[in-house]
Design a protein around this motif. Structure first.
Motif, PDB file in Angstrom:
ATOM      1  N   THR A 284      -5.070  -5.854  -8.730  1.00  0.00           N
ATOM      2  CA  THR A 284      -6.125  -5.449  -9.675  1.00  0.00           C
ATOM      3  C   THR A 284      -6.191  -3.935  -9.787  1.00  0.00           C
ATOM      4  O   THR A 284      -6.483  -3.398 -10.861  1.00  0.00           O
ATOM      5  CB  THR A 284      -7.506  -5.988  -9.256  1.00  0.00           C
ATOM      6  N   MET A 285      -5.929  -3.234  -8.699  1.00  0.00           N
ATOM      7  CA  MET A 285      -5.918  -1.763  -8.747  1.00  0.00           C
ATOM      8  C   MET A 285      -4.822  -1.282  -9.703  1.00  0.00           C
ATOM      9  O   MET A 285      -5.036  -0.358 -10.502  1.00  0.00           O
ATOM     10  CB  MET A 285      -5.651  -1.213  -7.344  1.00  0.00           C
TER      11      MET A 285
ATOM     12  N   TYR B 139     -11.823   6.455  -1.440  1.00  0.00           N
ATOM     13  CA  TYR B 139     -12.204   5.742  -2.654  1.00  0.00           C
ATOM     14  C   TYR B 139     -13.695   5.875  -2.933  1.00  0.00           C
ATOM     15  O   TYR B 139     -14.118   5.947  -4.096  1.00  0.00           O
ATOM     16  CB  TYR B 139     -11.799   4.277  -2.557  1.00  0.00           C
TER      17      TYR B 139
ATOM     18  N   PRO C 135      -9.990  -3.735  -1.892  1.00  0.00           N
ATOM     19  CA  PRO C 135      -9.359  -3.202  -3.116  1.00  0.00           C
ATOM     20  C   PRO C 135      -9.926  -3.807  -4.390  1.00  0.00           C
ATOM     21  O   PRO C 135     -10.079  -3.112  -5.400  1.00  0.00           O
ATOM     22  CB  PRO C 135      -7.872  -3.540  -2.925  1.00  0.00           C
TER      23      PRO C 135
ATOM     24  N   VAL D 188     -13.195  -2.078  -5.143  1.00  0.00           N
ATOM     25  CA  VAL D 188     -12.956  -0.741  -5.725  1.00  0.00           C
ATOM     26  C   VAL D 188     -12.639  -0.882  -7.204  1.00  0.00           C
ATOM     27  O   VAL D 188     -13.163  -0.134  -8.047  1.00  0.00           O
ATOM     28  CB  VAL D 188     -11.799  -0.035  -4.987  1.00  0.00           C
ATOM     29  N   THR D 189     -11.776  -1.835  -7.536  1.00  0.00           N
ATOM     30  CA  THR D 189     -11.432  -2.075  -8.942  1.00  0.00           C
ATOM     31  C   THR D 189     -12.668  -2.394  -9.759  1.00  0.00           C
ATOM     32  O   THR D 189     -12.879  -1.836 -10.847  1.00  0.00           O
ATOM     33  CB  THR D 189     -10.425  -3.231  -9.054  1.00  0.00           C
TER      34      THR D 189
ATOM     35  N   TRP E 134      -4.959  -5.479  -4.536  1.00  0.00           N
ATOM     36  CA  TRP E 134      -4.124  -4.327  -4.883  1.00  0.00           C
ATOM     37  C   TRP E 134      -3.500  -4.504  -6.260  1.00  0.00           C
ATOM     38  O   TRP E 134      -3.296  -3.518  -6.985  1.00  0.00           O
ATOM     39  CB  TRP E 134      -3.051  -4.119  -3.817  1.00  0.00           C
TER      40      TRP E 134
ATOM     41  N   TYR F 142       2.179   1.735  -3.436  1.00  0.00           N
ATOM     42  CA  TYR F 142       1.086   2.076  -4.358  1.00  0.00           C
ATOM     43  C   TYR F 142       0.694   3.534  -4.193  1.00  0.00           C
ATOM     44  O   TYR F 142       0.505   4.259  -5.175  1.00  0.00           O
ATOM     45  CB  TYR F 142      -0.117   1.173  -4.114  1.00  0.00           C
TER      46      TYR F 142
ATOM     47  N   ASP G  89      -5.202   0.698 -13.249  1.00  0.00           N
ATOM     48  CA  ASP G  89      -4.480   1.955 -13.473  1.00  0.00           C
ATOM     49  C   ASP G  89      -3.659   1.902 -14.756  1.00  0.00           C
ATOM     50  O   ASP G  89      -3.585   2.884 -15.509  1.00  0.00           O
ATOM     51  CB  ASP G  89      -3.542   2.253 -12.296  1.00  0.00           C
TER      52      ASP G  89
ATOM     53  N   ARG H  71     -14.995   0.675 -10.129  1.00  0.00           N
ATOM     54  CA  ARG H  71     -14.388   1.681 -11.009  1.00  0.00           C
ATOM     55  C   ARG H  71     -14.390   1.196 -12.456  1.00  0.00           C
ATOM     56  O   ARG H  71     -14.687   1.960 -13.387  1.00  0.00           O
ATOM     57  CB  ARG H  71     -12.964   1.969 -10.526  1.00  0.00           C
TER      58      ARG H  71
ATOM     59  N   CYS I 144       0.829  -1.210   0.000  1.00  0.00           N
ATOM     60  CA  CYS I 144       0.000   0.000   0.000  1.00  0.00           C
ATOM     61  C   CYS I 144       0.862   1.258   0.000  1.00  0.00           C
ATOM     62  O   CYS I 144       0.566   2.235  -0.700  1.00  0.00           O
ATOM     63  CB  CYS I 144      -0.924  -0.009   1.212  1.00  0.00           C
TER      64      CYS I 144
END
Length: 879
Positions: A590-591, A661, A622, A625-626, A588, A554, A595, A629, A551
């Motif tokens: 996947t985030m 987020y 996380p 969130v992915t 994370w 990131y 991106d 989004r 994190c």
């Protein structure tokens, strides 16, 4: 469980399955192992198929056989115990279960012949056995072995651990095989051989092979209840000696040792057992006897008078207590059915401790719960200990709320007994439980009380733990100064006491707090925490350090370093089956994938994570969130399911690192929905601005630089003024200052194409056309549509139309998501199961299925699959 040994019946219409098993075994012999999961209803012939295949290959393979058992609480690693007993292999069942897993893997890998491993009835499997199968599934592709697991599909729903296990398996390593019931033609043919009517028999049995067998074994009319009536009718023809044996065997969930049965039916074992085997009621293998099918066993057990049934169970308890090799969980099972409270308390407690040591939290919690049902018979000292043990195991299996109930009661008992140190310890554990349940205010109160209580006693490990938990709570809430202060107190005391685990925990808190404040020393402290955890085999702390390092990098936009820490942590977690940590770290990843423009990879991995059940929802955060989004940026209709989950977790956790987020997602949704000029921004933008201002202010107050920059970017996108940009990192500073060229270059250097296109959207005509190309390439349809409206409103000519709003995946006009749904319909999943697999609402799944049927002009789901196969649509289905 044996499902019938009459091959003439059970193996009708199984040629295709045998050929498939043969093909997979051929690959296994070459070193490309596989797991085949064989699913069917009870009595459909899973064991018969397996036994036939094993018999055909017994000369060319080493065969290992284990099974799960329908005990009131599953026995930990029972299949492994079966294999150890039959093979003579020694497994360290009482130690870290990963060692046992590695021993089995070596057993399968070594030797001149390939291996065949069978694990039956995994719908009854304990947690550790499921972990064993998961462990093997990750490694089987490089082993000369074929593993067959069987389970009843009617007992495995969408949220079952077995479904999670199969869904998590690496692609290609695990294949599923479903056994269909016998057809009307097959049943009619069999019935004719006995002079019976096929249609009536098929209606009664629905083609179930075992039920057909049982029905044909009874003379006269077909019974109205095939299992109960036929089993009891056959049993009624036995001699009294044989019936005594049959009843005695029926109270054992899976199988019984003949020596134990002999103790239950003094003097009649030989004659009675021989008759039961001869009449086909029981099967005898070495010193073990069992029913041909679980349904028959249950029918016989239910027919025994309750008082006599309890007496039989009590006899088993008395016999097993005299044996040094008896399993505690087995004695506890029979003691519960015998209402022998004293034996239940003793052996269920012992079984719980054994299960906890083996890492089988679900089974350990069940055993401790059985003890607590008789709390009035417990010594007060033992009661509080069992409450604490129950709470810990329930927490580990994902039941944080229930864990809090038991630990609260334990803390109350410690408080009444003036047991200061143990009270403080329980309050500190409650701090963690409450936080994982998303009850931060309670967590804050628990740790405050723990510190107050423990400071009245001489400083010890309990106080150091409480200090470190306060530090952790502060760090998670972005109160970094306080986190460092409490962490240093914990570290100093733990160092004096030489408490390595607390040192590791405190270093992680201090390092994370310093790094978030852009300090340079924090990374060194987090690395030290990681290295000490690895050296000491503190697995949970290894993963916590990995997540903190991930994190931190990131949020500093150092994706290369973040991915390195993710890979390291995922490898460690996968080796030890720490699935919750693995899922969090992969979230994370996947985030980062999202991106960096790998939207397909991000979706595949995020879906795999989101459809699983974890010890706490925060482990999915996380990935959620992915998914939210990504669906928002693609314009998918099912954004609300992951977005609502993100909101729920963020609200419960009350932490800046979550709420930022939510604010960004709401802001992006409002921005995408807006038209041009700015006056036409819909009312949703007001909520977005309010949320963003709130988290932006909080981030400034708490020196959370990444939170300030992320919230500022979306405030700028919603035309809100942003101050203090001089301290922002590139490209946030340039973007928020309207310098689109520099911002686009900075986003490009970071490898974030979506944000690059956002920056270019604020540029000249050439820049906007470049942005359109990026949006179209990514599949960012709403952003592309918004930009086209903006360009046309600004007078641009010949604005490119771009791809069709709905991408046609095939000749039938199905969208990408509809093809995904079609694949799951082909697997036989219901709408609810499809919704769970794709993390969408059940209503959305229903709409997709209806649309598929309409597109394919098919009146039913089954006919839609047939039509899709004829058109070749399923062969190229996206995953």
């Amino acid at each position: 469980m044996d499902e019938g040994r009459d091959a003439a019946i059970d193996l009708l219409e199984r040629d295709e399955q045998l050929r498939r098993l043969e093909n997979v075994f051929a690959l296994a012999r070459e070193g490309r192992g596989r797991i085949i999961a064989i699913a069917a209803e009870a009595g459909a012939g899973k064991t018969a198929l397996t036994e036939r295949f094993v018999a055909d290959h017994a000369q060319v393979a080493r065969v290992y056989w284990g099974a799960c058992e329908n005990l009131s609480t599953p026995e930990v690693l029972l299949p492994l115990r079966d294999i150890a007993r039959a093979s003579g292999e020694s497994f360290e069942l009482g130690a870290d279960h990963i060692r046992s897993f590695e021993s089995l893997l070596r057993l399968l890998s070594n030797g001149g012949k390939p291996s065949l491993l069978i694990i039956e009835d995994v719908h009854w499997a304990d947690t550790a056995t499921l972990d064993l199968i998961r462990f093997l599934a990750r490694r089987i592709a490089r082993v000369r072995a074929l593993i067959l697991i069987t389970y009843r599909d009617e007992e495995v729903d969408a949220r079952s651990p077995v479904r999670n296990l199969l869904g998590d398996a690496p692609a290609g390593n695990v294949e599923r095989m479903t056994l269909a019931p016998l057809s009307l033609a097959a049943v009619t043919s069999l019935a004719a051989e006995h002079g019976r009517g096929g249609e009536e028999l098929f209606t009664l049995t629905a083609g179930n092979a075992f039920l057909v067998t049982e029905a044909l074994a009874v003379d006269g009319d077909v019974p109205t209840d095939a299992v109960r009536d036929s089993t009891l009718a056959r049993a009624s023809r036995l001699s009294s000696s044989a019936r005594l044996v049959l009843d005695a065997v029926s109270i054992f969930p899976r199988r019984a040792e003949t020596a134990v049965v002999a103790d239950l039916v003094k003097g009649v074992i030989d004659a009675g057992l021989d008759e039961c085997v001869e009449k086909g009621m029981l099967s005898l293998e070495g010193g073990v006897v069992h029913f041909r099918h679980e349904l028959a066993r249950r029918a016989l057990e239910a027919a025994i008078a309750p008082a006599r049934r309890r007496a039989l169970h009590q006899k088993v308890v008395d016999v097993l207590k005299r044996r040094c090799d008896a399993r505690a969980s087995e004695i506890a099972h029979h003691a519960e059915h015998a209402a022998d409270v004293a034996a239940l308390l003793k052996f269920a407690h012992r079984a719980g401790e054994e299960a906890a040591q083996a890492g089988a939290s679900r089974e350990a919690a069940a055993h401790f719960a059985a003890v607590l049902r008789h709390r009035d018979a417990l010594d007060p000292k033992l009661l509080v200990e069992v409450l604490e043990q129950h709470a810990e195991q329930v927490y580990l299996m994902g039941g944080g709320d229930i864990a809090m109930v038991s630990m609260r009661e334990a803390a109350d008992l410690r408080r009444r007994a003036n047991d200061t140190l143990r009270l403080g310890r329980d309050l500190t554990r409650l701090t963690r439980f409450a936080w994982m349940c998303g009850r931060r205010p309670e967590a804050e109160r628990f740790v405050e009380e723990a510190i107050a209580v423990l400071q009245t006693a001489p400083p010890g490990p309990e106080l150091a733990w409480a200090y470190s938990h306060q530090s952790q709570l502060d760090m998670l809430a972005s109160r970094m100064g306080s986190a460092i202060t409490w962490g240093e107190r914990a570290l100093k005391l733990a160092t004096q006491l030489q408490q390595k685990e607390i040192i590791i925990h405190a270093l992680g808190n201090i390092g994370s707090a310093r790094v978030d404040d852009r300090g340079s020393a924090g990374f060194a402290e987090m690395e030290q925490s990681f290295e000490l955890a690895v050296a000491g085999k503190y697995h949970d702390h290894v993963e916590r350090a990995s997540c903190n390092l991930t994190c931190s990098h990131y949020w500093r936009r150092d994706y290369r370093a973040a991915l390195d820490y993710i890979d390291r942590g995922v490898s460690y977690a996968a080796a030890l089956e720490l699935t919750h940590w693995e899922g969090y770290l992969r979230g994370w990843r996947t985030m980062i994938r999202l991106d960096q423009g790998d939207w397909v990879g991000a979706e595949e991995e995020a879906l795999e994570i989101c459809r699983r059940t974890y010890a706490a929802d925060v482990y999915r955060f996380p990935a959620l969130v992915t998914l939210a989004r990504l669906r928002m940026r693609r314009g998918d209709q099912d954004v609300d399911t992951p977005l609502d989950a993100v909101r729920r977790i963020a609200t419960a956790m009350a932490e800046l690192q979550r709420s930022v987020y939510v604010a960004m997602l709401v802001a992006e949704g409002a921005w995408l929905a807006s038209g041009m000029p700015a006056e036409s921004v819909p009312p949703a933008a007001d909520e977005a601005r309010s949320l963003l201002r709130e988290v932006h202010t909080q981030a400034i107050e708490r020196d959370s630089h990444w939170g300030v920059e992320d919230s500022a970017l979306w405030l700028y996108m919603l035309d809100e003024p942003v101050s203090g940009t001089a301290g922002f990192a590139t490209p946030f500073r340039e973007h928020c200052e309207g310098r689109w060229q520099e911002a686009a270059a900075g986003w490009r250097e970071l490898g974030r194409p979506y944000e690059e296109a956002l920056a270019l959207s604020g540029g000249d005509d050439a820049a906007q056309r470049e942005a359109l190309e990026i949006f179209d390439r990514l599949g960012a349809l709403p952003a592309a549509a918004r930009l086209r409206r903006q360009m046309r409103a600004g007078g641009a000519r010949a604005v490119p139309r771009g791809p069709h709003a709905v991408t046609r995946a095939n000749s039938a006009g199905l969208t990408r998501r509809q093809v995904q749904v079609l694949v799951l319909v082909d697997e036989g999943l219901s709408n609810t199961e499809i919704a769970a697999r794709l993390f969408i609402s059940a209503k959305t799944a229903e709409h997709h299925v209806a649309a598929i049927m309409a597109r394919l002009d098919a009146p039913t789901r089954q006919k839609a699959v047939v039509e899709a196969r004829q058109r070749g649509l399923l062969g190229n289905a996206p995953k």
